[in-house]
Design a protein around this motif. Structure first.
Motif, PDB file in Angstrom:
ATOM      1  N   GLY A  63      30.334  35.542  52.448  1.00 57.50           N
ATOM      2  CA  GLY A  63      31.584  35.966  53.063  1.00 57.50           C
ATOM      3  C   GLY A  63      32.828  35.247  52.572  1.00 57.50           C
ATOM      4  O   GLY A  63      33.904  35.454  53.112  1.00 57.50           O
ATOM      5  N   PHE A  64      32.726  34.418  51.533  1.00 52.01           N
ATOM      6  CA  PHE A  64      33.877  33.681  51.009  1.00 52.01           C
ATOM      7  C   PHE A  64      34.730  34.632  50.176  1.00 52.01           C
ATOM      8  O   PHE A  64      34.253  35.261  49.252  1.00 52.01           O
ATOM      9  CB  PHE A  64      33.401  32.500  50.176  1.00 52.01           C
ATOM     10  CG  PHE A  64      34.478  31.592  49.636  1.00 52.01           C
ATOM     11  CD1 PHE A  64      35.767  31.595  50.121  1.00 52.01           C
ATOM     12  CD2 PHE A  64      34.181  30.695  48.631  1.00 52.01           C
ATOM     13  CE1 PHE A  64      36.740  30.742  49.626  1.00 52.01           C
ATOM     14  CE2 PHE A  64      35.142  29.830  48.119  1.00 52.01           C
ATOM     15  CZ  PHE A  64      36.417  29.857  48.614  1.00 52.01           C
ATOM     16  N   ILE A  65      36.004  34.752  50.543  1.00 52.95           N
ATOM     17  CA  ILE A  65      36.944  35.608  49.829  1.00 52.95           C
ATOM     18  C   ILE A  65      38.187  34.779  49.512  1.00 52.95           C
ATOM     19  O   ILE A  65      38.697  34.069  50.373  1.00 52.95           O
ATOM     20  CB  ILE A  65      37.364  36.836  50.673  1.00 52.95           C
ATOM     21  CG1 ILE A  65      36.143  37.679  51.037  1.00 52.95           C
ATOM     22  CG2 ILE A  65      38.413  37.676  49.940  1.00 52.95           C
ATOM     23  CD1 ILE A  65      36.441  38.779  52.039  1.00 52.95           C
ATOM     24  N   ILE A  66      38.654  34.882  48.273  1.00 52.71           N
ATOM     25  CA  ILE A  66      39.926  34.270  47.897  1.00 52.71           C
ATOM     26  C   ILE A  66      40.884  35.420  47.620  1.00 52.71           C
ATOM     27  O   ILE A  66      40.565  36.321  46.839  1.00 52.71           O
ATOM     28  CB  ILE A  66      39.795  33.386  46.644  1.00 52.71           C
ATOM     29  CG1 ILE A  66      38.753  32.292  46.856  1.00 52.71           C
ATOM     30  CG2 ILE A  66      41.153  32.773  46.287  1.00 52.71           C
ATOM     31  CD1 ILE A  66      38.429  31.494  45.598  1.00 52.71           C
ATOM     32  N   GLN A  67      42.042  35.401  48.273  1.00 52.49           N
ATOM     33  CA  GLN A  67      43.051  36.435  48.065  1.00 52.49           C
ATOM     34  C   GLN A  67      44.284  35.816  47.427  1.00 52.49           C
ATOM     35  O   GLN A  67      44.658  34.697  47.766  1.00 52.49           O
ATOM     36  CB  GLN A  67      43.482  37.048  49.397  1.00 52.49           C
ATOM     37  CG  GLN A  67      42.372  37.739  50.129  1.00 52.49           C
ATOM     38  CD  GLN A  67      42.861  38.338  51.422  1.00 52.49           C
ATOM     39  OE1 GLN A  67      43.209  39.502  51.447  1.00 52.49           O
ATOM     40  NE2 GLN A  67      42.895  37.547  52.477  1.00 52.49           N
ATOM     41  N   ARG A  68      44.891  36.535  46.517  1.00 48.77           N
ATOM     42  CA  ARG A  68      46.180  36.130  45.962  1.00 48.77           C
ATOM     43  C   ARG A  68      47.128  37.300  46.160  1.00 48.77           C
ATOM     44  O   ARG A  68      46.848  38.432  45.770  1.00 48.77           O
ATOM     45  CB  ARG A  68      46.082  35.783  44.484  1.00 48.77           C
ATOM     46  CG  ARG A  68      47.436  35.369  43.907  1.00 48.77           C
ATOM     47  CD  ARG A  68      47.259  34.806  42.512  1.00 48.77           C
ATOM     48  NE  ARG A  68      48.484  34.694  41.776  1.00 48.77           N
ATOM     49  CZ  ARG A  68      49.273  33.622  41.738  1.00 48.77           C
ATOM     50  NH1 ARG A  68      48.951  32.557  42.428  1.00 48.77           N
ATOM     51  NH2 ARG A  68      50.373  33.616  41.019  1.00 48.77           N
TER      52      ARG A  68
END
Length: 167
Positions: A63-68
């Motif tokens: 479930g790890f999400i990185i958003q930019r």
């Protein structure tokens, strides 16, 4: 002259098609490049803002999400069902000997941690980070995450936002 009755379901289908044609188009998440180090990448436009995402398929970081965002800001998003819904202004984000105060937001099952380029560079040096949200019932809830290929992931997200007209 012979008249033919139109079936009600045909009328309903015609009405729905007419209605759909008048609604504004909605953008949907689209893939952005190939999978890298177990991360899948997407691009999207939400309310006029570009959002590029890296979604981990690593079993150690489910479930790890990185958003930019198009403005250059990052959000680290993790599953954290033990953190009650709310804003935690006394939160922290750290990696190695680097620690910064952040306002962590929780929706009750997931937390969102804001980060900038400096934070991401510091995290990239170790490839992992820790977070703390609180106080919750008098204590700070803590967690950590490791990301394989973290610097490559961040570089791809930067490329994605630039390719979509952002920073």
């Amino acid at each position: 002259m012979k008249f033919r009755m139109t079936r009600p379901r045909h009328l309903l289908a015609a009405a729905l098609l007419t209605l759909a044609a008048t609604l504004p188009a909605r953008a949907a998440q689209e893939p952005y490049g190939e999978t890298l180090w177990g991360w899948r990448f997407t691009q999207d436009v939400v309310r006029g803002t570009t959002i590029c995402r890296a979604i981990s398929s690593n079993p150690s970081t489910p479930g790890f999400i990185i958003q930019r965002l198009g403005n250059g800001n990052f959000f680290l998003s993790l599953l954290a069902p033990g953190v009650p819904r709310g804003n935690y202004e006394e939160g922290h984000l750290g990696s190695g000997n680097f620690t910064t105060k952040v306002n962590i937001r929780s929706d009750g099952s997931r937390i969102y941690i804001p980060a900038d380029d400096h934070d991401m560079t510091q995290i990239g040096r170790t490839g992992e980070f820790e977070w703390g949200a609180g106080p919750v019932r008098g204590r700070t809830i803590r967690g950590n995450a490791r990301g394989m290929g973290f610097n490559d992931v961040v570089r791809r997200l930067r490329d994605c936002t630039r390719a979509n007209g952002g920073r």
